[in-house]
Write an enzyme that holds these catalytic residues in place. Structure first.
Site, PDB file in Angstrom:
ATOM      1  CE  LYS A  33      -3.824  -2.410   2.230  1.00 17.16           C
ATOM      2  NZ  LYS A  33      -4.592  -2.676   3.449  1.00 17.16           N
ATOM      3  CD  GLN A  82      -3.396  -4.262   6.621  1.00 13.39           C
ATOM      4  OE1 GLN A  82      -3.588  -3.194   6.034  1.00 13.39           O
ATOM      5  NE2 GLN A  82      -3.657  -5.418   6.061  1.00 13.39           N
ATOM      6  CG  ASP A 105      -9.565   0.077   5.134  1.00  9.50           C
ATOM      7  OD1 ASP A 105      -9.223  -0.387   4.035  1.00  9.50           O
ATOM      8  OD2 ASP A 105      -8.847   0.056   6.152  1.00  9.50           O
TER       9      ASP A 105
HETATM   10  N1  GUN Z   1      -6.439  -6.491   6.356  1.00  7.01           N
HETATM   11  C1  GUN Z   1      -6.657  -7.248   5.246  1.00  7.01           C
HETATM   12  N2  GUN Z   1      -7.254  -6.492   4.289  1.00  7.01           N
HETATM   13  C2  GUN Z   1      -7.410  -5.246   4.814  1.00  7.01           C
HETATM   14  C3  GUN Z   1      -7.947  -4.034   4.305  1.00  7.01           C
HETATM   15  O1  GUN Z   1      -8.417  -3.940   3.165  1.00  7.01           O
HETATM   16  N3  GUN Z   1      -7.913  -2.971   5.155  1.00  7.01           N
HETATM   17  C4  GUN Z   1      -7.411  -3.057   6.411  1.00  7.01           C
HETATM   18  N4  GUN Z   1      -7.445  -1.948   7.173  1.00  7.01           N
HETATM   19  N5  GUN Z   1      -6.901  -4.164   6.916  1.00  7.01           N
HETATM   20  C5  GUN Z   1      -6.897  -5.254   6.111  1.00  7.01           C
END
Ligand code: GUN
Length: 312
Positions: A53, A97, A120
Site C-alpha cells: 500500500k 491494518q 477502507d
Molecule cells: N487487512 C486485510 N485487508 C485489509 C484491508 O483492506 N484494510 C485493512 N485496514 N486491513 C486489512
C-alpha cells in the site's frame, strides 16, 4: 475460451486517473493527499500488505505516513493516535491494518476513525450510507469488484447476480452496490442449500466465500461473467505453494469473462484505496461539489459509465 479480465491493467488505468487527480490538487495550491497507515504488531501477511500500500502511494504521489506500533500497544494509546490523526488537517485518510492484537477491540478502533477519513469504508456510518445509497466511502474490494464487472458489462439493470459470501468487507457491501445498480441480487454462502442450482441461474457470479475452487464448471451458465475474490495459498507441486481462487478456473472456460487469481481483484483493491484517499482529500479541500452524496455521484459516474475502467 472465456476472456480474462485483466485486473492489473484496469488497476493501472485507475492509477493514471488517481495520479492526474493528485496533480490537480497540487496545482490548485494544496498539499498532496496524505494517508496515515497504522500497523500494530508484526503479522507477516499484514507487513506485506502494508508495504504494498505504501509503495502504491508513492507511485501516484500520495504522501503516506506510516505508524508502526508494537504488538503490546494498548487500545487507549491506539485510540489516542487515531484521535490525533482525525484532527490533523494534513491527513486525509487513515488506514488501520487488521487483524489487530487480541487486547484491542477492533470494532471500537475502526469506529473511532473519522468517517470522512475512513478510506477502507469500514466505519458504521459509511456502511449505513452505502446500504441506504446515500454516499460515503465505498470499501476498496467491493468498489474494485464493481469496476471489474463494468469493464465487461454495460448495464446491470435486471441482471441476475449471485454473490457467494456474506462477509462485512466483501459480500454484504458488494450486494448493496449491485442493488444500487438495479441488478437482481441473490446473496448466498457456504451453508446455502442447493448452491450449484442457484449459481447456475446467474448472469454474473461474485465468488467471495474464501473456499478454494468451490465453484465448479457445472455451476456456471454459458456466457456468465465471473469475478473471483477468493485467494488462498495452497500446497502445489514440488513443495511449492500456489494461489487459488474460489472458482475452479480451468473448468469455467464456457463463461464469457473471468478474473484470474492472482491478477484479478487483488490489484484493484489497492488502486481503489488510492482513489478513495484522493476522494477524501478532494472533499477536505472542497473540490467535490458536496460532502457525502458527491462521493456517491462521483463513484456512480466513474463506476457506471466505466471511465478509465474499460480495457482497450
Ligand atoms: N487487512 C486485510 N485487508 C485489509 C484491508 O483492506 N484494510 C485493512 N485496514 N486491513 C486489512
Amino acid at each position: 475460451m472465456a476472456d480474462i479480465i485483466d485486473g492489473r491493467a484496469i488497476a493501472r488505468q485507475l492509477d493514471e486517473v488517481t495520479t492526474a487527480e493528485v496533480t490537480e490538487i497540487v496545482a490548485a495550491g494544496h498539499q498532496a493527499p496524505g494517508l496515515a497507515v497504522i500497523l500494530v504488531g508484526n503479522d507477516p501477511a499484514s507487513e506485506v500488505y502494508v508495504r504494498r500500500k505504501i509503495e502504491a502511494c508513492e507511485r501516484v504521489g500520495i504522501r503516506s505516513i506510516e505508524h508502526r506500533l508494537p504488538d503490546t500497544t494498548s487500545q487507549d494509546s491506539l485510540l489516542t493516535l487515531i484521535a490525533r490523526l482525525n484532527a490533523d488537517p494534513e491527513i486525509h485518510g487513515i488506514l488501520c491494518q487488521v487483524p489487530l492484537p487480541e487486547q484491542i477491540d477492533t470494532g471500537r478502533v475502526l469506529g473511532s476513525i473519522s468517517p470522512d477519513k475512513d478510506v477502507d469504508g469500514f466505519h458504521p456510518v459509511n456502511v449505513g450510507r452505502l446500504s441506504t445509497g446515500t454516499g460515503g466511502i465505498i470499501p476498496c474490494t467491493p468498489l474494485g469488484v464493481m469496476k471489474l464487472i463494468y469493464s465487461v458489462v454495460d448495464d446491470l439493470t435486471g441482471k441476475d447476480v449471485v454473490v457467494i459470501g456474506k462477509s462485512n468487507i466483501v459480500g454484504k457491501p458488494v450486494a448493496n452496490l449491485l442493488l444500487e445498480a438495479e441488478a437482481t441480487v441473490t446473496v448466498t454462502h457456504i451453508h446455502t442449500h442447493g448452491l450449484p442450482d442457484i449459481v447456475r441461474k446467474a448472469d454474473v457470479i461474485v465468488a467471495a466465500a474464501g473456499a478454494p475452487e468451490l465453484v465448479r464448471g457445472y455451476w456456471v451458465k454459458e456466457g456468465a461473467v465471473i469475478i473471483d475474490v477468493g485467494i488462498t495459498r495452497m500446497e502445489g507441486e514440488n513443495g511449492k505453494t500456489r494461489l487459488v481462487g474460489d472458482v475452479a478456473f480451468d473448468e469455467v472456460q464456457h463463461a464469457s469473462a473471468v478474473t484470474p487469481v492472482p491478477g484479478g481483484v487483488g490489484p484493484m483493491t489497492i488502486a481503489c484505496l488510492l482513489s478513495n484517499t484522493v476522494k477524501a482529500a478532494r472533499n477536505a479541500y472542497g473540490m467535490n461539489s458536496g460532502v457525502s452524496n458527491a462521493i456517491a455521484e462521483d463513484d456512480k459516474r466513474t463506476m457506471f459509465t466505466g471511465s478509465g475502467n474499460r480495457p482497450n
